[in-house]
Motif scaffolding. Structure first.
Motif, PDB file in Angstrom:
ATOM      1  N   GLY A 110       3.624 -60.848 -37.786  1.00 54.19           N
ATOM      2  CA  GLY A 110       2.215 -60.495 -37.931  1.00 54.19           C
ATOM      3  C   GLY A 110       1.433 -60.859 -36.690  1.00 54.19           C
ATOM      4  N   ALA A 111       0.600 -59.940 -36.223  1.00 54.34           N
ATOM      5  CA  ALA A 111      -0.175 -60.173 -35.008  1.00 54.34           C
ATOM      6  C   ALA A 111      -1.673 -60.269 -35.286  1.00 54.34           C
ATOM      7  CB  ALA A 111       0.085 -59.049 -34.013  1.00 54.34           C
ATOM      8  N   ALA A 112      -2.097 -59.946 -36.520  1.00 59.22           N
ATOM      9  CA  ALA A 112      -3.526 -59.920 -36.809  1.00 59.22           C
ATOM     10  C   ALA A 112      -3.767 -60.138 -38.294  1.00 59.22           C
ATOM     11  CB  ALA A 112      -4.119 -58.581 -36.384  1.00 59.22           C
ATOM     12  N   LEU A 113      -5.005 -60.476 -38.601  1.00 51.15           N
ATOM     13  CA  LEU A 113      -5.485 -60.570 -39.981  1.00 51.15           C
ATOM     14  C   LEU A 113      -6.471 -59.430 -40.161  1.00 51.15           C
ATOM     15  CD1 LEU A 113      -6.047 -62.069 -42.700  1.00 51.15           C
ATOM     16  CD2 LEU A 113      -7.855 -63.286 -41.479  1.00 51.15           C
ATOM     17  N   TYR A 114      -6.313 -58.655 -41.207  1.00 50.63           N
ATOM     18  CA  TYR A 114      -7.190 -57.526 -41.467  1.00 50.63           C
ATOM     19  C   TYR A 114      -8.045 -57.803 -42.688  1.00 50.63           C
ATOM     20  CZ  TYR A 114      -4.039 -54.952 -38.370  1.00 50.63           C
ATOM     21  OH  TYR A 114      -3.294 -54.539 -37.308  1.00 50.63           O
ATOM     22  N   LEU A 115      -9.333 -57.527 -42.578  1.00 48.24           N
ATOM     23  CA  LEU A 115     -10.248 -57.511 -43.713  1.00 48.24           C
ATOM     24  C   LEU A 115     -10.693 -56.065 -43.865  1.00 48.24           C
ATOM     25  CD1 LEU A 115     -12.488 -60.650 -43.071  1.00 48.24           C
ATOM     26  CD2 LEU A 115     -10.598 -60.413 -44.674  1.00 48.24           C
ATOM     27  N   ILE A 116     -10.550 -55.503 -45.037  1.00 46.16           N
ATOM     28  CA  ILE A 116     -10.875 -54.097 -45.259  1.00 46.16           C
ATOM     29  C   ILE A 116     -12.372 -53.982 -45.532  1.00 46.16           C
ATOM     30  CG2 ILE A 116     -10.410 -52.060 -46.664  1.00 46.16           C
ATOM     31  CD1 ILE A 116      -7.696 -53.476 -47.388  1.00 46.16           C
ATOM     32  N   ALA A 117     -13.061 -53.308 -44.631  1.00 48.59           N
ATOM     33  CA  ALA A 117     -14.503 -53.126 -44.781  1.00 48.59           C
ATOM     34  C   ALA A 117     -14.817 -51.882 -45.595  1.00 48.59           C
ATOM     35  CB  ALA A 117     -15.157 -53.042 -43.403  1.00 48.59           C
ATOM     36  N   SER A 118     -14.028 -50.846 -45.417  1.00 45.72           N
ATOM     37  CA  SER A 118     -14.209 -49.620 -46.197  1.00 45.72           C
ATOM     38  C   SER A 118     -12.877 -48.895 -46.264  1.00 45.72           C
ATOM     39  CB  SER A 118     -15.273 -48.714 -45.569  1.00 45.72           C
ATOM     40  OG  SER A 118     -14.837 -48.222 -44.318  1.00 45.72           O
ATOM     41  N   GLY A 119     -12.752 -48.059 -47.276  1.00 43.36           N
ATOM     42  CA  GLY A 119     -11.509 -47.320 -47.460  1.00 43.36           C
ATOM     43  C   GLY A 119     -10.516 -48.104 -48.295  1.00 43.36           C
ATOM     44  N   ALA A 120      -9.244 -47.803 -48.115  1.00 45.77           N
ATOM     45  CA  ALA A 120      -8.193 -48.463 -48.882  1.00 45.77           C
ATOM     46  C   ALA A 120      -6.886 -48.405 -48.107  1.00 45.77           C
ATOM     47  CB  ALA A 120      -8.012 -47.786 -50.242  1.00 45.77           C
ATOM     48  N   GLU A 148     -12.760 -57.788 -34.656  1.00 43.35           N
ATOM     49  CA  GLU A 148     -13.164 -56.541 -34.017  1.00 43.35           C
ATOM     50  C   GLU A 148     -13.001 -55.406 -35.024  1.00 43.35           C
ATOM     51  OE1 GLU A 148      -9.624 -54.744 -31.489  1.00 43.35           O
ATOM     52  OE2 GLU A 148      -9.946 -56.846 -30.950  1.00 43.35           O
ATOM     53  N   THR A 149     -13.837 -54.409 -34.880  1.00 43.05           N
ATOM     54  CA  THR A 149     -13.791 -53.270 -35.788  1.00 43.05           C
ATOM     55  C   THR A 149     -12.680 -52.315 -35.362  1.00 43.05           C
ATOM     56  OG1 THR A 149     -16.170 -53.456 -36.132  1.00 43.05           O
ATOM     57  CG2 THR A 149     -15.133 -51.372 -36.763  1.00 43.05           C
ATOM     58  N   MET A 185     -21.719 -53.964 -42.182  1.00 40.68           N
ATOM     59  CA  MET A 185     -20.356 -54.078 -42.687  1.00 40.68           C
ATOM     60  C   MET A 185     -19.902 -55.539 -42.677  1.00 40.68           C
ATOM     61  SD  MET A 185     -17.050 -51.917 -41.349  1.00 40.68           S
ATOM     62  CE  MET A 185     -18.022 -50.434 -41.285  1.00 40.68           C
ATOM     63  N   LEU A 186     -20.185 -56.242 -41.589  1.00 42.23           N
ATOM     64  CA  LEU A 186     -19.799 -57.658 -41.505  1.00 42.23           C
ATOM     65  C   LEU A 186     -20.567 -58.501 -42.518  1.00 42.23           C
ATOM     66  CD1 LEU A 186     -19.440 -58.115 -37.643  1.00 42.23           C
ATOM     67  CD2 LEU A 186     -17.618 -57.922 -39.343  1.00 42.23           C
ATOM     68  N   SER A 187     -21.833 -58.185 -42.708  1.00 37.56           N
ATOM     69  CA  SER A 187     -22.626 -58.903 -43.702  1.00 37.56           C
ATOM     70  C   SER A 187     -22.039 -58.712 -45.094  1.00 37.56           C
ATOM     71  CB  SER A 187     -24.070 -58.402 -43.662  1.00 37.56           C
ATOM     72  OG  SER A 187     -24.823 -58.951 -44.709  1.00 37.56           O
ATOM     73  N   ASN A 188     -21.630 -57.482 -45.411  1.00 35.60           N
ATOM     74  CA  ASN A 188     -20.998 -57.216 -46.713  1.00 35.60           C
ATOM     75  C   ASN A 188     -19.690 -57.993 -46.848  1.00 35.60           C
ATOM     76  OD1 ASN A 188     -23.035 -55.498 -47.486  1.00 35.60           O
ATOM     77  ND2 ASN A 188     -21.935 -53.650 -46.916  1.00 35.60           N
ATOM     78  N   LEU A 189     -18.912 -58.041 -45.782  1.00 34.67           N
ATOM     79  CA  LEU A 189     -17.649 -58.788 -45.829  1.00 34.67           C
ATOM     80  C   LEU A 189     -17.900 -60.266 -46.084  1.00 34.67           C
ATOM     81  CD1 LEU A 189     -15.514 -57.232 -42.976  1.00 34.67           C
ATOM     82  CD2 LEU A 189     -15.027 -57.178 -45.414  1.00 34.67           C
ATOM     83  N   VAL A 190     -18.878 -60.829 -45.393  1.00 34.37           N
ATOM     84  CA  VAL A 190     -19.177 -62.255 -45.562  1.00 34.37           C
ATOM     85  C   VAL A 190     -19.587 -62.548 -47.004  1.00 34.37           C
ATOM     86  CG1 VAL A 190     -20.823 -64.078 -44.926  1.00 34.37           C
ATOM     87  CG2 VAL A 190     -19.736 -62.697 -43.152  1.00 34.37           C
TER      88      VAL A 190
END
Length: 188
Positions: free
Chosen positions: A159-169, A142-143, A115-120
């Protein structure tokens, strides 16, 4: 070695005819696969066209992300040549992970790394970070898993965090006089 033998025993071999679809974009993920022989094409619907994203050959693993994330399949996988795959279902993997926790832990680590590799590779945000610094940045994430309708960010709160969406919506909404208004839907 015994855990690996247990995992391999859970797979079943299945022949795949040319043009046969193993995974359809949007379907529920119930199985993971390993290509034993042949070539499979991965495609995604873009407008009116099916665009081939990759060709998978022997040793390639696919289908595991939707299986573990409970997200719909992100692409279609179709045999380009007569092929042979090894298939394992969610129920078999869950049973194995319960009986042999090491299998569950290793599969979880593998899926997180994938998942992290796909995000990168695909994140516009991470694309702006120098290549040699991306790994260190991604390691800080963290996942997190979220249920449907769960709120990640609330309007008006700091805002307390940055989110990157790995799957879903996720859906971005704002309130107006008539109630919530959808501004955007964001995916991986």
């Amino acid at each position: 070695p015994s855990a690996l033998a247990d995992l391999l025993d859970a797979f079943e071999a299945a022949p795949v005819a040319i043009d046969e679809i193993l995974i359809a974009e949007g379907d529920e993920g119930t199985d993971a696969f390993v290509v034993a022989d042949g070539v499979l094409n991965v495609s995604r619907r873009m407008g009116d066209d099916d665009v081939v994203l990759a060709a998978l050959g022997p040793g390639a693993i696919f289908g595991e992300m939707a299986l573990v994330s409970d997200a719909p399949r992100a692409a279609t996988v179709r045999a380009a040549l007569p092929s042979m795959v090894l298939r394992v279902g969610r129920a078999e993997l869950e049973e194995l992970a319960t009986a042999t926790p090491e299998i569950g832990q290793r599969l979880s680590e593998f899926c997180r790394a994938r998942m992290l590799s796909n995000l990168v590779r695909h994140s516009e945000l991470l694309g702006a970070v120098p290549r040699d610094e991306r790994g260190a940045l991604v390691a800080r994430f963290e996942t997190c898993h979220f249920e449907p309708d769960e709120v990640l960010v609330e309007a008006g709160e700091e805002g307390a965090a940055l989110y990157l969406i790995a799957s879903g919506a996720v859906v971005v909404e704002s309130d107006d006089a008539d109630g919530p208004v959808q501004i955007a839907q964001l995916g991986p």
